[in-house]
Write a protein that holds these residues in place. Structure first.
Motif, mmCIF file in Angstrom:
data_model
loop_
_atom_site.group_PDB
_atom_site.id
_atom_site.type_symbol
_atom_site.label_atom_id
_atom_site.label_comp_id
_atom_site.label_asym_id
_atom_site.label_seq_id
_atom_site.Cartn_x
_atom_site.Cartn_y
_atom_site.Cartn_z
ATOM 1 N N SER A 18 2.354 -66.246 -28.474
ATOM 2 C CA SER A 18 1.276 -67.257 -28.105
ATOM 3 C C SER A 18 1.433 -68.755 -28.479
ATOM 4 C CB SER A 18 -0.141 -66.654 -28.185
ATOM 5 O OG SER A 18 -0.932 -67.318 -27.594
ATOM 6 N N LYS A 92 -2.759 -67.060 -13.790
ATOM 7 C CA LYS A 92 -3.560 -68.295 -14.010
ATOM 8 C C LYS A 92 -2.395 -69.177 -14.984
ATOM 9 C CE LYS A 92 -8.127 -69.786 -16.052
ATOM 10 N NZ LYS A 92 -9.019 -69.273 -16.751
ATOM 11 N N GLN A 93 -1.876 -68.733 -15.763
ATOM 12 C CA GLN A 93 -1.009 -69.565 -16.897
ATOM 13 C C GLN A 93 0.205 -70.224 -15.964
ATOM 14 O OE1 GLN A 93 -0.785 -70.284 -20.143
ATOM 15 N NE2 GLN A 93 -2.778 -69.758 -20.276
ATOM 16 N N TRP A 94 0.708 -69.482 -14.991
ATOM 17 C CA TRP A 94 1.635 -70.082 -14.038
ATOM 18 C C TRP A 94 1.396 -71.064 -13.304
ATOM 19 C CZ3 TRP A 94 6.936 -69.431 -14.316
ATOM 20 C CH2 TRP A 94 7.557 -69.688 -12.986
ATOM 21 N N SER A 96 -1.065 -73.272 -14.008
ATOM 22 C CA SER A 96 -1.347 -74.243 -14.877
ATOM 23 C C SER A 96 -0.231 -75.017 -15.294
ATOM 24 C CB SER A 96 -2.386 -73.784 -15.894
ATOM 25 O OG SER A 96 -1.483 -73.080 -16.874
ATOM 26 N N ARG A 97 1.087 -74.454 -15.209
ATOM 27 C CA ARG A 97 2.234 -75.073 -15.932
ATOM 28 C C ARG A 97 2.400 -76.687 -15.422
ATOM 29 N NH1 ARG A 97 4.333 -72.672 -11.483
ATOM 30 N NH2 ARG A 97 5.908 -73.207 -10.669
ATOM 31 N N LYS A 134 -6.495 -63.872 -24.243
ATOM 32 C CA LYS A 134 -5.187 -63.289 -23.872
ATOM 33 C C LYS A 134 -5.063 -62.527 -25.046
ATOM 34 C CE LYS A 134 -3.428 -67.476 -23.460
ATOM 35 N NZ LYS A 134 -4.408 -68.301 -23.192
ATOM 36 N N ASN A 200 4.276 -74.283 -22.905
ATOM 37 C CA ASN A 200 3.313 -73.170 -23.162
ATOM 38 C C ASN A 200 3.111 -72.340 -22.124
ATOM 39 O OD1 ASN A 200 0.986 -71.895 -24.180
ATOM 40 N ND2 ASN A 200 -0.258 -73.485 -23.308
ATOM 41 N N ALA A 201 2.685 -72.885 -21.019
ATOM 42 C CA ALA A 201 2.129 -72.220 -19.839
ATOM 43 C C ALA A 201 3.253 -71.183 -19.104
ATOM 44 C CB ALA A 201 1.584 -73.087 -18.584
ATOM 45 N N MET A 204 3.415 -68.191 -21.819
ATOM 46 C CA MET A 204 2.700 -67.253 -21.532
ATOM 47 C C MET A 204 2.683 -66.523 -20.392
ATOM 48 S SD MET A 204 1.186 -66.988 -24.384
ATOM 49 C CE MET A 204 0.144 -65.769 -23.977
ATOM 50 N N ALA A 205 2.965 -67.272 -19.486
ATOM 51 C CA ALA A 205 3.050 -66.608 -18.056
ATOM 52 C C ALA A 205 4.019 -65.228 -17.875
ATOM 53 C CB ALA A 205 3.115 -67.499 -16.993
#
Length: 223
Positions: A18, A92-94, A96-97, A134, A200-201, A204-205
């Motif tokens: 993470s 959600k992470q994808w 927000s990239r 997460k 980061n995004a 994590m995605a």
């Protein structure tokens, strides 16, 4: 026990990789109060992981025992729900990239790291490991696997220790390396921080997607 260790490894790695806590630790190591805040953050980080996985292990152990060869529908449903939650967070992470050419934005609380005390660093580490959705889902997944595996007390303790060591290593390694050789670590840490901030995004995605699919697979296999 080997099967349980194999099951918790991806979840422990999910917490370890993470980027946000790693970035926070690096920022602390580059701050004026590097040693105090980073050590406090590491202690809080480890404590949060321990608390989360132990709590969910105890909760999972309440599930009524069944024949080892029989289906485990309750555990299966919990794993399916956890997997679905991880897939939702992955989506959600994808989304927000950052777009091409766009700089990634850091959480606003990171701007206060330079003025943090050791205690505040410890509190932040605990919150990021034990309360962050997460990491909480991954700790819950590990707790369910451990608590429903029918292990004895010694085996449960060993598995939890392995989980905590792996999950905490990504924060522990840079902090310990800095304490050992602070002058040599500044440039590599800054370079790593920049890469993690921008990616980061995406990291994590992908990570949440893989672990979510694995957890759903384990859930289906419990029926």
């Amino acid at each position: 026990m080997g099967e349980v260790i194999g099951g918790i490894l991806p979840l422990a790695l999910g917490i370890a990789i993470s980027p946000i806590p790693i970035i926070a630790a690096i920022l602390m190591l580059l701050s004026p109060k590097a040693k105090g805040t980073s050590v406090g953050f590491l202690i809080g980080w480890v404590l949060g992981i321990v608390v989360a996985v132990v709590v969910f292990t105890l909760l999972a152990s309440i599930i009524p025992e069944q024949d080892p060869d029989a289906a485990k529908p309750i555990a299966g449903v919990i794993k399916l729900l956890l997997g679905a939650g991880l897939l939702f967070l992955a989506l959600k992470q994808w989304r927000s990239r950052p777009k091409d050419g766009e700089a990634a934005a850091l959480p606003k609380w990171m701007s206060a790291i330079d003025s943090m005390t050791t205690m505040r660093g410890a509190v932040l580490g605990f919150l990021l490991s034990a309360v962050n959705p997460k990491n909480l889902l991954m700790a819950a997944g590990a707790g369910v696997l451990i608590g429903t595996a029918g292990l004895n007390g010694g085996e449960i303790t060993l598995v939890i220790v392995i989980f905590v060591i792996i999950a905490a290593c990504s924060v522990a390694v840079p902090v310990i390396a800095y304490l050992v050789a602070s002058t040599k670590m500044a440039a590599p840490l800054e370079s790593l921080r920049g890469w993690l901030v921008q990616n980061n995004a995406t990291v994590m995605a992908v990570l949440l997607l893989v672990i979510g699919v694995v957890m759903i697979g384990k859930g289906i296999g419990s029926f």
